[in-house]
Design an enzyme around this catalytic site. Structure first.
Site, short mmCIF file in Angstrom:
data_model
loop_
_atom_site.label_atom_id
_atom_site.label_comp_id
_atom_site.label_asym_id
_atom_site.label_seq_id
_atom_site.Cartn_x
_atom_site.Cartn_y
_atom_site.Cartn_z
N LYS B 63 0.87 -1.18 0.00
CA LYS B 63 0.00 0.00 0.00
C LYS B 63 0.90 1.23 0.00
O LYS B 63 1.96 1.22 0.65
CB LYS B 63 -0.89 -0.05 1.25
CG LYS B 63 -2.01 0.97 1.32
CD LYS B 63 -2.89 0.73 2.57
CE LYS B 63 -4.03 1.72 2.69
NZ LYS B 63 -4.92 1.41 3.84
N SER B 138 -9.80 1.38 2.81
CA SER B 138 -8.92 2.24 2.07
C SER B 138 -7.81 1.49 1.33
O SER B 138 -7.12 2.09 0.52
CB SER B 138 -8.25 3.23 3.04
OG SER B 138 -7.47 2.51 3.99
N SER B 162 -10.31 -1.23 7.01
CA SER B 162 -9.79 -0.90 5.68
C SER B 162 -9.09 -2.04 4.93
O SER B 162 -8.71 -1.87 3.77
CB SER B 162 -8.81 0.27 5.77
OG SER B 162 -9.52 1.47 5.77
#
Ligand SMILES: [Mg+2]
Ligand SMILES: [Zn+2]
Lengths: 475, 473, 97
Positions: B63, B138, B162
């Site tokens: 990420k 996310s 997330s």
């Protein structure tokens, strides 16, 4: 009207540690800009604080001698504000649970000792250094993250003298503890003075101002006196004192407004989520307290007890570096007074005694002690010792210097007697003069002996032996 | 099967990694999941050093809130659009030493602050099962790159589900360990007391291996646990004999989708058949309804402080101004998306002295009550399960969910309990509704990763949904 | 709890060193209503005598880092991302106040 002055002092003090409060980057003074930082000090995204154990230890030492109650659970909070010298946009501090609270310290005043209460001592981190130029500001983050303690007094001081005595007392204590360098000029100890006036007899506090950036004891004194004058003139006119931050201006000899306090700023304090509460082990804290270094008062007492005068004990204690050196000397000699005399009178003439550990100085306590023992034993004279000292500072051994310079004092009675008999034989007139009551003659004869021995004769011994010899020749 | 073993058994890891890079390029044209493609050449040239590593030769995705030295790291925000870290996150080091090879930095909601991936500076990420739908967020970019078969592993972060929510929307495993199990050092934060490093795999065995690689005390993160790394993978045991599994009935009652209900009922029946004792667990409805506002206040309050470092002075994209306050304001206005600025304003409001008792501290107290209720719920059982969301991945245009309905408040947000409590929690595939995946979530006791993985493995065997891939050619 | 005009949120934003457009400020003012409704859900919960939960893990720790110099940037690394620099310093336009 007659006013009473009320003074409270906040001191920010940089701790003596190898690394930052929350990062393992080094703490140093006057290095290449931005060379003592890492991602944590620059608040790069994703960094987390890691608490320096030694900084906590230093804070504990300070708490202990300031009689503060130590909170065994260390907790930190965030103080939020935006400023270029504050990389994270918040300072990690101890708003809600300071490591020390409710302490006190005793200060000397012209009316005797006075207790000043200390509200709190908390740990936090220093900011970066800014350099403001015409159109630009330059920032060096080397100082950012340096461990600090903030020590907040109660408003217990009543005049400039007490304020100075308080700061001086704290400086000396913190320096003796090895907690800080306490250099006001370099900013490792910084004072903010809160000051207000109230009519004598009134209990309520007046409106206070805060004077910042005072970088010497003398500035504290003159700034407070100027601010007292300014505030009392305002009050006399019936004007109000405005709550504000001010600074002392050397040229104008008065304090100048920096910024008004419009309500209090909301720093939106909240507990620091990245540092869990840390339980101090009791044995660790106890050990720190049990092994605290000797403080100035105790040291002075000790000096008095080994026979130093009040004056010598005071002067030595005021200079910790010199006093430490003196204590080292005493490990090699029992001549406490001679040693004190040399430290107080002779060393300052030839050395920077505030910084004995400099490249220029190779004088060891052992060598100085040897010399003092030499003086005492009559191996050299005090006068000769003054010639020896510069060589010791260059790192030579006492014995080597004495031998190389041929300074060996003649204390051998037989050899001295031979020279004395010879001299008295040559100076028959002086012998007669002596017996006729002319005291001067003795001095002349001693001088002659010194001459013959190229100054190496032990003066005291020589004088004694000549007197004895003269008595033998009494007509 | 493109699982970990497939890669670690490769004779030619370079070839496998390069294939993954090509696959990433191809998939990304459809998914918009990548912020930065990483040329793996340098890593491959050093790879031999890490021979025998548990993730040797495995192409992985991080990420883009994981700091990687020398590689652009944006956290999905314009203000970090030019930020090249000079240090590695602890997990970046650990993964490298395990032999993993980073091939991409993936898209996320700006600073992880969202559940849709619509707020990413690089635009929305598309769901491989239906390109008109959200990836979820996310950690959207990481989720779809695993789901579409590009890589078998991707790092995400989970502050309020997330990882576990997008895992549900993309038919893969999303594992969030106990708070502090994996170091957060070098992860660009959202909200410190809720942030967890979490990750995606396509099966539970791989998740166990990855957890071994990522776990462990890190002195650079003071919240990192002082616990040894266990042999999670070799200790895996799916037996449900004597296990008690709780069903969180509040969630089931809030879910109206009959397909999801049916899949869940099938799973429960199957678990029972394997020997598990199933018990209904009802938590306090008022507390569960308060999860979202509690989360919103705590997360945004911490976030507004966490991102005060982003001022354009030392790094990041700086905008001009006449004096320094103007520079900061111009940089932050241009650098932050409007959702983020909104959340900072709300978070800051909750922190004002006059509001803290009513908002921030109130939320922290409710947090405790919710965690206590969860702890009680788990006290007589081994794990607590429920569907991971009330429906399939929403359409990109769909923002219509009623924010005060129990479906929204409870069924869509209950997994945040895992962030409040720090308890280990994992989402894995439950089934498909009209071809779109939905997941089941399992939450276990604090520190108990092994039970979490064991029960997850049992669930995986019950659903038969390991190693799901949806290619987007 | 109060409802606010959009201007109020603009002033909050200013304190946080960013600005909001009129439209953004209005959107926040509107959404604040929803937030307040959600706050009512919090108010419903009795938290009398409950302590704030600041950390998910509340077991006590005692670890502190030893005071040994560790990872430090070179000056070049420190300034690598600097938008403006001169003579090893970060440079900004003049700081006022
Ligand atoms: Mg202060
Ligand atoms: Zn302070």
């Amino acid at each position: 009207m007659n006013y009473e002055t009320v003074i409270g002092i906040e001191i920010h003090c940089e701790l003596k540690t190898a690394t930052k409060m929350f990062s393992p980057a080094p703490v140093t003074f006057a290095k290449r800009p931005n060379s003592c930082v890492n991602e944590i000090d620059l608040a790069h995204p994703g960094t987390l604080p890691s608490l320096n154990k030694n900084a906590v230890k230093q804070a504990i030492k300070a708490c202990a001698v300031l009689n503060l109650e130590i909170d065994p659970l260390i907790r930190f909070d965030r103080k939020n504000y935006y400023y270029p010298d504050l990389a994270k946009g918040y300072q990690i501090t101890q708003q809600f649970h300071p490591i020390g609270k409710n302490g006190h310290v005793s200060i000397p005043t012209s009316n005797g000792e006075k207790i000043v209460r200390i509200n709190r001592l908390h740990m936090e981190e220093d900011t970066a250094k800014q350099f403001h130029y015409n159109t630009e500001t330059w920032i060096d983050y080397n100082r950012a993250g340096t461990p600090l303690v903030e020590i907040v007094s109660e408003p217990d001081m009543r005049n400039a003298e007490e304020a100075v005595a308080y700061v001086e007392k704290l400086r000396s204590i913190l320096y003796y503890l090895g907690v800080s360098d306490v250099k006001m000029e370099e900013g490792s100890l910084r004072c903010d003075i809160n000051i207000s006036l109230r009519p004598v007899g009134s209990e309520a506090y007046g409106v206070k101002t805060e004077i910042k950036n005072l970088n010497s004891l003398n500035n504290i004194k003159v700034a407070i006196e100027a601010e007292i004058k300014r505030q009392s003139e305002l009050l006399d006119k019936g004007d109000a004192v405005e709550q504000a931050t001010r600074r002392y201006d050397d040229v104008a000899k008065t304090t100048i407004l920096m910024r008004k306090k419009e309500g209090s700023v909301d720093y939106k304090y909240f507990p620091e989520p990245n540092i869990p509460p840390i339980r101090l082990r009791k044995e660790w804290v106890d050990e720190i307290i049990a092994t605290l270094p000797e403080l100035p008062e105790a040291r002075k007492e000790r000096y008095l007890s080994i026979g130093l005068s009040e004056y010598d004990a005071t002067v030595l204690t005021q200079n910790k570096d010199l006093s430490d050196f003196y204590d080292e000397i005493l490990k090699h000699t029992d001549q406490t007074k001679i040693a004190a005399n040399w430290c107080i009178s002779e060393l300052p003439a030839v050395l920077d005694t505030q910084h004995l550990a400099s490249a220029k100085n190779k004088l060891t306590p052992k060598n100085l002690a040897d010399m003092i023992n030499g003086i005492k034993a009559g191996a050299i004279s005090s006068k000769q010792a003054k010639d020896v000292l510069p060589h010791l500072i260059q790192g030579e051994n006492f014995e080597d210097v004495v031998n190389r310079l041929g300074l060996k004092q003649v204390s051998d009675t037989g050899e001295l007697l031979r020279v004395i008999v010879e001299t008295l034989d040559e100076q028959a007139q002086s012998v007669v003069d002596f017996h006729n009551g002319k005291d001067r003659a003795l001095g002349f004869l001693v001088g002659q002996v010194m001459k013959k021995t190229k100054g190496q004769a032990n003066p005291a011994l020589t004088s004694t032996l000549i007197t004895e010899e003269l008595m033998k020749r009494k007509p | 099967m493109m699982n970990f073993a497939h890669y670690t058994n490769q004779k030619n890891p370079t070839q496998a990694v390069n294939q993954a890079v090509e696959a990433a390029k191809k998939a990304n044209a459809k998914l918009n999941a990548v912020v930065t493609l990483v040329d793996p050449g340098e890593q491959l040239s050093q790879l031999e050093k890490y021979a025998g590593g548990k993730m040797f030769g495995i192409p992985i995705v991080l990420k883009d809130n994981v700091n990687t030295r020398g590689i652009l790291t944006t956290a999905g925000s314009r203000i970090l659009g030019n930020y090249v870290p000079q240090y590695d996150a602890t997990i970046a080091e650990k993964l490298r030493e395990a032999g993993a090879v980073v091939i991409a930095k993936s898209s996320l909601d700006e600073f992880g602050m969202g559940g849709s991936n619509l707020s990413a500076a690089t635009g929305p990420v598309y769901n491989p099962y239906d390109l008109t739908r959200m990836s979820g967020g996310s950690s959207g970019g990481s989720a779809v790159l695993v789901a579409s078969g590009v890589v078998p592993f991707a790092i995400g972060s989970d502050t309020g589900d997330s990882v576990r929510k997008p895992a549900s929307y993309n038919g893969i495993v999303g594992y969030k360990p106990t708070y502090g199990r994996i170091s957060r050092y070098g992860i660009i934060p959202y909200a410190s007391s809720l942030d967890h490093v979490a990750f995606f795999t396509r099966n539970v065995t791989d998740a166990a291996i990855a957890l071994e690689v990522l776990s462990g005390r890190d002195d650079r993160d003071m919240t990192s646990l002082q616990l040894p790394v266990e042999d999670y993978a070799s200790a895996l045991n799916p037996s449900l004999k004597g296990k008690r599994i709780g069903i969180l009935t509040n969630v089931l009652k809030a879910i109206t989708n009959p397909d999801i209900q049916a899949h869940f009922a099938t799973l429960v029946a199957n678990l029972k058949e394997q020997g598990a004792t199933i018990v209904d667990i009802e938590m306090n409805q008022d507390l569960l309804s308060a999860i979202l506002p509690t989360y919103y206040i705590i997360a945004n309050a911490e976030a507004t402080a966490n991102h005060s470092n982003l001022d354009g002075l030392r790094f990041g994209v700086q905008k001009e101004g006449k004096e320094v306050d103007e520079v900061m304001s111009a940089s932050r206005t241009a650098g932050f998306g409007k959702q983020i600025r909104k959340r900072f304003v709300i978070g800051s409001y909750a922190l004002f002295v006059e509001n803290q008792d009513k908002l921030f501290r109130k939320a922290q107290k409710v947090r405790r009550l919710i965690v206590e209720d969860l702890k009680n719920a788990l006290s007589g059982i081994d794990g607590l399960i429920a569907p991971a969301s009330a429906g399939v991945a929403p359409k990109l245009t769909d923002t219509s969910m009623d924010q005060l309905s129990s479906t929204y408040l409870i069924a869509e947000n209950y997994m945040v309990m895992g962030n409040f409590s720090g308890y280990p929690s994992v989402t894995l595939p439950l089934g498909y509704c009209d071809g779109l995946p939905v997941g089941v979530n399992l939450t276990c006791k604090l520190y108990d990763e092994q039970t979490t993985l064991n029960l997850a493995l049992a669930i995986e065997q019950a659903t038969g949904l390991a190693d799901q891939i949806k290619e987007v050619a | 709890m109060n409802r606010y005009e959009p201007e109020y949120f603009k002033s909050l934003a200013k304190q946080l060193r960013f600005s909001l457009s009129d439209e953004e400020a209005r959107a926040i003012a509107d959404e604040f209503g929803v937030l307040l409704d959600q706050m009512d859900l919090l108010d419903k919960i009795d938290t009398e005598g409950v302590e704030e939960m600041v950390y998910p893990i509340e077991e006590e720790t005692s670890f502190m880092r030893d005071d040994e110099v560790g990872h430090t940037f070179t000056v070049e690394q420190a300034l690598f991302n600097a938008p403006h620099q001169a003579n090893d310093h970060f440079v900004t336009v003049k700081v006022v106040g």
